[in-house]
Write a protein that holds these residues in place. Structure first.
Motif, short mmCIF file in Angstrom:
data_model
loop_
_atom_site.label_atom_id
_atom_site.label_comp_id
_atom_site.label_asym_id
_atom_site.label_seq_id
_atom_site.Cartn_x
_atom_site.Cartn_y
_atom_site.Cartn_z
N ILE A 105 0.81 -1.10 -0.08
CA ILE A 105 0.04 -0.08 -0.06
C ILE A 105 0.74 1.37 0.06
O ILE A 105 1.91 1.37 0.86
N ASP A 106 0.60 2.19 -0.90
CA ASP A 106 1.22 3.31 -0.88
C ASP A 106 0.58 4.42 -0.09
O ASP A 106 -0.54 4.61 -0.40
N HIS A 133 -0.51 -7.74 -4.91
CA HIS A 133 -1.57 -6.71 -5.23
C HIS A 133 -1.04 -5.51 -4.59
O HIS A 133 -0.28 -5.35 -3.63
N VAL A 134 -1.36 -4.36 -5.64
CA VAL A 134 -1.19 -3.08 -5.35
C VAL A 134 -2.08 -2.08 -4.79
O VAL A 134 -3.10 -2.22 -5.60
N LEU A 135 -2.06 -1.42 -3.88
CA LEU A 135 -3.12 -0.18 -3.52
C LEU A 135 -2.48 0.95 -3.74
O LEU A 135 -1.60 1.25 -2.97
N ALA A 136 -2.79 1.58 -4.70
CA ALA A 136 -2.29 2.82 -5.00
C ALA A 136 -2.55 4.17 -4.25
O ALA A 136 -3.77 4.20 -3.61
N LEU A 175 4.54 4.49 -5.95
CA LEU A 175 4.69 3.11 -5.55
C LEU A 175 4.32 2.70 -7.12
O LEU A 175 4.78 1.28 -7.89
N ASP A 176 3.20 3.20 -7.82
CA ASP A 176 2.45 2.45 -8.92
C ASP A 176 3.56 2.47 -10.46
O ASP A 176 3.56 1.51 -10.82
N LEU A 177 4.25 3.41 -10.40
CA LEU A 177 5.48 3.83 -11.36
C LEU A 177 6.32 2.80 -11.26
O LEU A 177 6.98 2.03 -12.11
N ARG A 232 -0.65 2.54 -15.28
CA ARG A 232 -1.69 2.84 -16.33
C ARG A 232 -2.98 2.07 -15.88
O ARG A 232 -4.14 2.08 -16.48
N ARG A 233 -2.80 1.38 -15.01
CA ARG A 233 -4.24 0.34 -14.47
C ARG A 233 -4.57 0.84 -12.97
O ARG A 233 -5.77 0.09 -12.79
N VAL A 234 -4.27 2.19 -12.73
CA VAL A 234 -4.97 2.57 -11.33
C VAL A 234 -6.24 2.95 -11.71
O VAL A 234 -6.43 4.12 -12.31
#
Lengths: 270, 97
Positions: free
Chosen positions: A37-38, A84-87, A46-48, A54-56
């Motif tokens: 989680i960011d 899993h990523v939480l932006a 963090l997404d970058l 591009r999927r956020v």
């Protein structure tokens, strides 16, 4: 059992997000179910580094404000389906995070059966950083062998032992580790950079890993592939070791010696 | 270290300086941790009062909250100037006046 791990440092630019991404991928490689989680609301990154920018669609703040479900906001990694990523939100102000909201999301992740939830803390000691560490079971303090980073880390260690849920409820204290990044063995040998032992002695906690300064780190962030996946880079291998140690394995420290110089550079200096 | 480094002058080894500075500041900040917020202000005001009577240095007061069993003790140390120094200072002041 879900373990909450905060990746924190106090000072900015020391490698929290790089470390969060690589440790998350490393744990996923070991088959663990991982969410990262960011917490840096307003300065999402963090997404970058994870390569999913591009999927956020929905972010952490949307989940907290119940504008979407947690499932909708979790971005499944393309490489590991158990990751899993939480932006972070890019637009809201940092007051968008609340203690109750964060707790609800973390509890939901626990109910979903995640093994590890990594909280990538923003720099500083404001609300975002406070909430990232508040629920932690374990803390990885990222530190550069440099005076301001070491001092800030000590401040963070103080907060971890006083301003967390574990401290407030009198539970066993948050487990603390150091992760030394941007380590330059040649400069340590030359006496221009503090050594791993120096930093360990000043801060008084164990070192989980030492990540050597490496061109691979920039190349990794350029391409959105966490550096741990670059097996040709010393930084990647050092992260791999650190993750193994986090899981209780014993791995000797690597990359602590200066690279051998050739006869010419020995004669003429570098 | 190259053979011709002496031509450039040997660089200072700064890591040990960094370590020493950090050791001191970290120890100092750790001892201040968890102490009440009013301590710095209390220290300043006490210093003003003491300086009405004795000519002490800015850093002559050391205040710490210490634990003694169940009690918290406000530990206050004031370093008075040397007698000879004080006399010299007084003499100098008298001369100026």
């Amino acid at each position: 059992m879900t373990e909450f791990i905060v990746i924190t440092s106090g000072k900015g630019g020391v490698g929290k997000t790089t470390s969060s991404a690589s440790i998350a991928v490393g744990l996923a490689k070991h088959g663990k179910k991982v969410a990262v989680i960011d917490f840096d609301v307003g300065l999402r990154n963090l997404d970058l580094i994870m390569g999913c920018e591009r999927r956020v669609v929905y972010d952490f703040v949307n989940v907290i404000h119940q504008e979407c479900t947690l499932k909708q906001a979790l971005i499944k990694d393309k490489r590991y389906e158990n990751l899993h990523v939480l932006a972070a939100s890019q637009t809201r102000d940092k007051d968008a995070l609340t203690k109750e909201g964060v707790e609800r999301v973390l509890n939901e992740l626990k109910d979903e059966g995640f093994d590890y939830v990594l909280c990538d803390s923003p720099a500083g000691i404001e609300k975002g950083a406070f909430l990232a560490m508040y629920f932690a079971d374990r803390a990885i303090v990222v530190v550069n062998p440099e005076v301001s980073s070491v001092r800030d880390s000590d401040r963070i260690l103080g907060l971890l032992s006083s301003k967390t849920r574990r401290a407030e409820t009198g539970a066993t204290p948050v487990m603390q580790h150091l992760l030394l990044t941007r380590y330059n063995p040649a400069r340590v040998v030359a006496g221009d950079m503090m050594s791993i032992d120096d930093v360990k002695e000043i801060l008084g906690i164990e070192v989980l890993g030492v990540i050597p300064e490496s061109e691979g780190v920039l190349a990794a962030s350029n391409s959105g592939v966490p550096v741990i996946l670059d097996e040709a880079s010393n930084a990647g291998l050092a992260y791999d070791d650190a993750v193994a140690r986090l899981l209780g394995q014993t791995r000797a420290m690597r990359f602590l010696d200066a690279p051998k110089k050739g006869i010419l550079s020995r004669l003429f200096g570098s | 270290m190259g053979l011709f480094d002496f031509l450039r002058g040997s660089p200072k080894q700064t890591a040990s300086i960094a370590k020493e500075r950090l050791r001191i500041i970290v120890a100092q900040e750790r001892s201040a941790r968890g102490s009440p917020d009013y301590l710095p202000l209390l220290r300043r005001e006490l210093l003003e009062v003491i300086r009405k009577y004795v000519n002490v240095d800015q850093d002559a007061i050391d205040i710490q909250v210490k634990r003694d069993g169940d009690h918290e003790v406000l530990d206050l140390t004031v370093t008075l100037p040397d007698k000879s120094e004080a006399a010299a200072a007084a003499a100098a002041a008298a001369r100026e006046a």
